[in-house]
Motif scaffolding. Structure first.
Motif, PDB file in Angstrom:
ATOM      1  N   GLU A  57       8.035   4.250  12.174  1.00  0.00           N
ATOM      2  CA  GLU A  57       6.879   3.781  11.415  1.00  0.00           C
ATOM      3  C   GLU A  57       6.972   4.309   9.996  1.00  0.00           C
ATOM      4  N   ARG A  58       6.630   3.427   9.054  1.00  0.00           N
ATOM      5  CA  ARG A  58       6.685   3.867   7.657  1.00  0.00           C
ATOM      6  C   ARG A  58       5.507   4.769   7.308  1.00  0.00           C
ATOM      7  N   CYS A  59       4.399   4.545   7.987  1.00  0.00           N
ATOM      8  CA  CYS A  59       3.171   5.259   7.643  1.00  0.00           C
ATOM      9  C   CYS A  59       3.364   6.760   7.849  1.00  0.00           C
ATOM     10  N   VAL A  60       2.983   7.548   6.810  1.00  0.00           N
ATOM     11  CA  VAL A  60       3.118   8.987   6.901  1.00  0.00           C
ATOM     12  C   VAL A  60       1.753   9.660   7.056  1.00  0.00           C
ATOM     13  N   GLY A  61       0.717   8.843   7.322  1.00  0.00           N
ATOM     14  CA  GLY A  61      -0.597   9.411   7.607  1.00  0.00           C
ATOM     15  C   GLY A  61      -1.249  10.110   6.443  1.00  0.00           C
ATOM     16  N   CYS A  62      -1.053   9.628   5.209  1.00  0.00           N
ATOM     17  CA  CYS A  62      -1.612  10.308   4.048  1.00  0.00           C
ATOM     18  C   CYS A  62      -3.065   9.939   3.786  1.00  0.00           C
ATOM     19  N   SER A  63      -3.558   8.855   4.404  1.00  0.00           N
ATOM     20  CA  SER A  63      -4.958   8.412   4.274  1.00  0.00           C
ATOM     21  C   SER A  63      -5.316   7.877   2.895  1.00  0.00           C
ATOM     22  N   LEU A  64      -4.315   7.627   2.052  1.00  0.00           N
ATOM     23  CA  LEU A  64      -4.647   7.088   0.732  1.00  0.00           C
ATOM     24  C   LEU A  64      -5.278   5.711   0.852  1.00  0.00           C
ATOM     25  N   CYS A  65      -4.824   4.918   1.816  1.00  0.00           N
ATOM     26  CA  CYS A  65      -5.419   3.590   2.020  1.00  0.00           C
ATOM     27  C   CYS A  65      -6.888   3.729   2.370  1.00  0.00           C
ATOM     28  N   CYS A  73     -13.155   0.692   5.647  1.00  0.00           N
ATOM     29  CA  CYS A  73     -12.934   0.102   6.961  1.00  0.00           C
ATOM     30  C   CYS A  73     -11.689   0.653   7.645  1.00  0.00           C
ATOM     31  N   ILE A  74     -10.978   1.566   6.998  1.00  0.00           N
ATOM     32  CA  ILE A  74      -9.740   2.094   7.582  1.00  0.00           C
ATOM     33  C   ILE A  74      -9.984   3.532   8.047  1.00  0.00           C
ATOM     34  N   HIS A  75      -9.551   3.789   9.247  1.00  0.00           N
ATOM     35  CA  HIS A  75      -9.721   5.131   9.820  1.00  0.00           C
ATOM     36  C   HIS A  75      -8.340   5.667  10.194  1.00  0.00           C
ATOM     37  N   VAL A  76      -7.944   6.782   9.565  1.00  0.00           N
ATOM     38  CA  VAL A  76      -6.618   7.336   9.817  1.00  0.00           C
ATOM     39  C   VAL A  76      -6.773   8.773  10.297  1.00  0.00           C
ATOM     40  N   VAL A  77      -6.099   9.104  11.392  1.00  0.00           N
ATOM     41  CA  VAL A  77      -5.992  10.496  11.828  1.00  0.00           C
ATOM     42  C   VAL A  77      -4.510  10.821  11.879  1.00  0.00           C
ATOM     43  N   CYS A 107      -9.142  -7.145   0.166  1.00  0.00           N
ATOM     44  CA  CYS A 107      -8.893  -7.005  -1.261  1.00  0.00           C
ATOM     45  C   CYS A 107      -7.460  -6.554  -1.528  1.00  0.00           C
ATOM     46  N   GLY A 108      -6.828  -5.942  -0.537  1.00  0.00           N
ATOM     47  CA  GLY A 108      -5.433  -5.537  -0.703  1.00  0.00           C
ATOM     48  C   GLY A 108      -5.255  -4.205  -1.396  1.00  0.00           C
ATOM     49  N   TYR A 109      -6.340  -3.426  -1.590  1.00  0.00           N
ATOM     50  CA  TYR A 109      -6.210  -2.136  -2.272  1.00  0.00           C
ATOM     51  C   TYR A 109      -5.440  -1.141  -1.417  1.00  0.00           C
ATOM     52  N   CYS A 110      -5.572  -1.273  -0.096  1.00  0.00           N
ATOM     53  CA  CYS A 110      -4.849  -0.363   0.788  1.00  0.00           C
ATOM     54  C   CYS A 110      -3.344  -0.527   0.578  1.00  0.00           C
ATOM     55  N   GLU A 111      -2.953  -1.781   0.450  1.00  0.00           N
ATOM     56  CA  GLU A 111      -1.553  -2.105   0.247  1.00  0.00           C
ATOM     57  C   GLU A 111      -1.046  -1.505  -1.076  1.00  0.00           C
ATOM     58  N   GLU A 112      -1.902  -1.621  -2.105  1.00  0.00           N
ATOM     59  CA  GLU A 112      -1.510  -1.090  -3.412  1.00  0.00           C
ATOM     60  C   GLU A 112      -1.442   0.418  -3.400  1.00  0.00           C
ATOM     61  N   CYS A 114      -0.736   2.412  -0.889  1.00  0.00           N
ATOM     62  CA  CYS A 114       0.222   3.008   0.053  1.00  0.00           C
ATOM     63  C   CYS A 114       1.496   3.438  -0.672  1.00  0.00           C
ATOM     64  N   PRO A 115       1.841   4.722  -0.596  1.00  0.00           N
ATOM     65  CA  PRO A 115       3.032   5.209  -1.316  1.00  0.00           C
ATOM     66  C   PRO A 115       4.334   4.850  -0.613  1.00  0.00           C
ATOM     67  N   VAL A 116       4.264   4.475   0.677  1.00  0.00           N
ATOM     68  CA  VAL A 116       5.499   4.190   1.411  1.00  0.00           C
ATOM     69  C   VAL A 116       5.572   2.730   1.861  1.00  0.00           C
ATOM     70  N   ASP A 117       4.748   1.878   1.301  1.00  0.00           N
ATOM     71  CA  ASP A 117       4.736   0.451   1.642  1.00  0.00           C
ATOM     72  C   ASP A 117       4.569   0.216   3.144  1.00  0.00           C
ATOM     73  N   ALA A 118       3.701   0.993   3.759  1.00  0.00           N
ATOM     74  CA  ALA A 118       3.522   0.857   5.206  1.00  0.00           C
ATOM     75  C   ALA A 118       2.547  -0.258   5.552  1.00  0.00           C
ATOM     76  N   VAL A 119       1.360  -0.235   4.946  1.00  0.00           N
ATOM     77  CA  VAL A 119       0.360  -1.251   5.306  1.00  0.00           C
ATOM     78  C   VAL A 119       0.491  -2.436   4.347  1.00  0.00           C
ATOM     79  N   VAL A 120       0.534  -3.622   4.922  1.00  0.00           N
ATOM     80  CA  VAL A 120       0.637  -4.847   4.109  1.00  0.00           C
ATOM     81  C   VAL A 120      -0.348  -5.876   4.644  1.00  0.00           C
ATOM     82  N   LEU A 121      -0.759  -6.780   3.767  1.00  0.00           N
ATOM     83  CA  LEU A 121      -1.605  -7.901   4.187  1.00  0.00           C
ATOM     84  C   LEU A 121      -0.730  -9.148   4.222  1.00  0.00           C
ATOM     85  N   ARG A 122      -0.719  -9.827   5.383  1.00  0.00           N
ATOM     86  CA  ARG A 122       0.156 -10.994   5.493  1.00  0.00           C
ATOM     87  C   ARG A 122      -0.650 -12.289   5.556  1.00  0.00           C
TER      88      ARG A 122
END
Lengths: 164, 339
Positions: A57-65, A73-77, A107-112, A114-122
């Motif tokens: 997984e690309r996500c490193v759990g930084c919670s920036l999104c 609306c995003i919940h990260v642990v 809005c796609g801000y989570c995508e913007e 994300c430092p590791v390009d993990a979350v994307v809107l398709r």
């Protein structure tokens, strides 16, 4: 007066010509449930989580999104990666990653953020369902695309569209 | 049952009675079954004129759509507001449909043929003054609309009813006068004579102006766009049938579509040579229906092209343009005929 009448009739005939031309052209209708539109490449539909070339997984759990989300609306642990249990290439990974798709404004801000390009809107836009509980997208829902990443074209560098 | 009825009728007239009854049933049923097809045609064609498909979900090519719609309309709840005049409210749609069908009774759509030593003409009735009958009965159709507007006890309905009566009275003048120039040429009011006199040349070539005037007035007479002022959605909701629901609402539509067919048939008879084929090897009745079909398509074409006229412009056009032109055309035709 006669000139005016002739000009008027001419204009009427031009109008009828336009509709006649419309009749012989192919209808622009897309018969939706059977035929689906190809969405624009940068369309912001449902979220997905990317994997890298090694299947991690690309996500490193930084919670920036999550921090950057205007509606929250995003919940990260996050949790620590260990040698035995390596989920992401970084130090940490997202143990819980949930998105409330009803609250999301796409809005796609989570995508913007994300430092590791993990979350994307398709381009998945068919999000209707009967049950509100199903709108909490968990990690299983978001990681449905297997490795390597097949999401986006030329935006993030490492993704490619399959159903072109 | 037949014997019970026939015992009251002179034996010499019995065949005619039977033929007349059969004709009446065939015409009424045929006309009413044309209506769903016409609705389908209109919706499909309108779709194509607007670069879309039109209804195509119910049945092949969407042909089941009119049936689905009729079933829906049949089972819809009939709502009548308590302030309405019940008797007139129920009477109005019946008047509209009745006059629309009766008008078609004198429309001939082919020559005559002989079966069982009986000459049967392809018309409901061969009236000497057929065209007058058509105008008279289609003029009666206005009553249905006025009554509907009046009985609904609703200001929009009333306005729609008044508008339709004013419009139809205005345009009936132009309609009658432009038909009159053809009648002057033929010297007969009989529709069959009118067709027979066009054996060599359809009157559209002799009287192009009269054809144009008649057609425009005919569109106004059938309350079709761009002259559909009585049911102008923007300002009058739906005009005289605002308060109608279910099958009674559908009856107004039936009346409108039957009137459309009648008007197309009338234009065909008066100007396009009726069932004369002019050398093209088809059956006369096919020639007639083909011409009517073409005119119906033109009706739909015009509807999908032009926006609705403003009300005062409509009246100005009727009285200050159509009427003088009709009179002029009639005058010239009469002078040439006399000379």
């Amino acid at each position: 007066m006669i000139q005016g009448a002739i000009a008027g009739v001419k204009n009427l005939l031009i109008g009828m010509g336009v509709t006649f031309k419309n009749m012989v052209t192919k209808p622009v209708t897309i018969q939706y449930p059977e035929v689906k539109r190809t969405m624009p490449e940068r369309y912001r539909g449902r979220h997905f989580l990317n994997r890298d070339e090694n299947g991690l997984e690309r996500c490193v759990g930084c919670s920036l999104c999550s921090i950057n989300c205007p509606v929250g609306c995003i919940h990260v642990v996050s949790a620590e990666n260990t040698e035995e249990n390596r989920v992401s290439p970084g130090e940490r990974y997202a143990a819980v990653y949930e998105i409330n798709l009803l609250r999301c404004i796409y809005c796609g801000y989570c995508e913007e953020a994300c430092p590791v390009d993990a979350v994307v809107l398709r381009e998945h836009y068919e999000l209707a369902d009967y049950d509100r509980d199903k709108y909490i997208a968990t990690k299983e829902d978001l990681l449905v695309y297997p490795e390597p990443n097949q999401f986006r074209v030329n935006i993030l560098g490492n993704t490619e569209r399959t159903n072109k | 049952m037949w014997d019970d009825v026939l015992q009251f009728i002179d034996p010499a007239l019995q065949p005619e009675f039977i033929i007349g009854t059969v004709k009446a049933v065939v015409i009424a049923v045929g006309l009413l079954s044309v209506v769903p097809g016409l609705v389908w045609l209109e919706r499909r064609l309108m779709g194509r004129f607007q670069v879309r498909l039109g209804p195509n979900r119910v049945g092949p090519l969407g042909l089941g759509q009119p049936f689905a719609d009729s079933i829906k309309l049949l089972f819809k709840e009939s709502i009548i507001q308590s302030s309405a005049d019940k008797f007139l409210y129920h009477l109005a749609p019946a008047v509209v449909v009745f006059t629309a069908i009766v008008t078609f009774a004198v429309i001939p759509f082919g020559g005559s043929f002989t079966v069982f030593e009986q000459e049967i003409g392809l018309w409901g009735a061969n009236v000497n003054s057929g065209i007058l009958f058509v105008f008279a009965i289609s003029g009666m159709g206005i009553y249905g609309m006025v009554l509907a507007g009046l009985a609904s006890n609703n200001k929009y309905s009333l306005m729609g009813g008044l508008r339709s009566s004013a419009q139809m009275i205005s345009y009936e003048l132009a309609l009658g006068l432009s038909a009159l120039s053809v009648i002057v040429l033929t010297g007969s009011l009989n529709l069959i004579d009118l067709v027979e006199s066009q054996k060599n040349l359809p009157y559209i070539l002799v009287q192009p102006l009269a054809f144009l005037l008649f057609f425009v007035a005919g569109i106004a007479e059938t309350n079709r766009a761009p002259f559909d002022l009585p049911e102008a959605e923007q300002e009058l909701v739906a005009g005289f049938h605002t308060e109608y629901t279910g099958m009674k609402f559908a009856m107004f539509f039936m009346g409108e579509y039957v009137n459309m067919v009648t008007m197309s048939a009338l234009v065909t008879l008066l100007f396009l040579g009726g069932w004369n084929t002019y050398g093209i090897p088809v059956w006369p009745i096919i020639a007639f229906s083909g011409k009517v079909f073409f005119l119906l398509c033109v009706f739909i074409w015009l509807r999908s092209t032009f926006p609705r006229l403003r009300y005062d412009r409509l009246m100005t056009f009727g009285w200050k343009v159509l009427l003088p032109l009709c009179l002029l055309n009639l005058l010239i035709t009469a002078v040439i005929k006399v000379l």
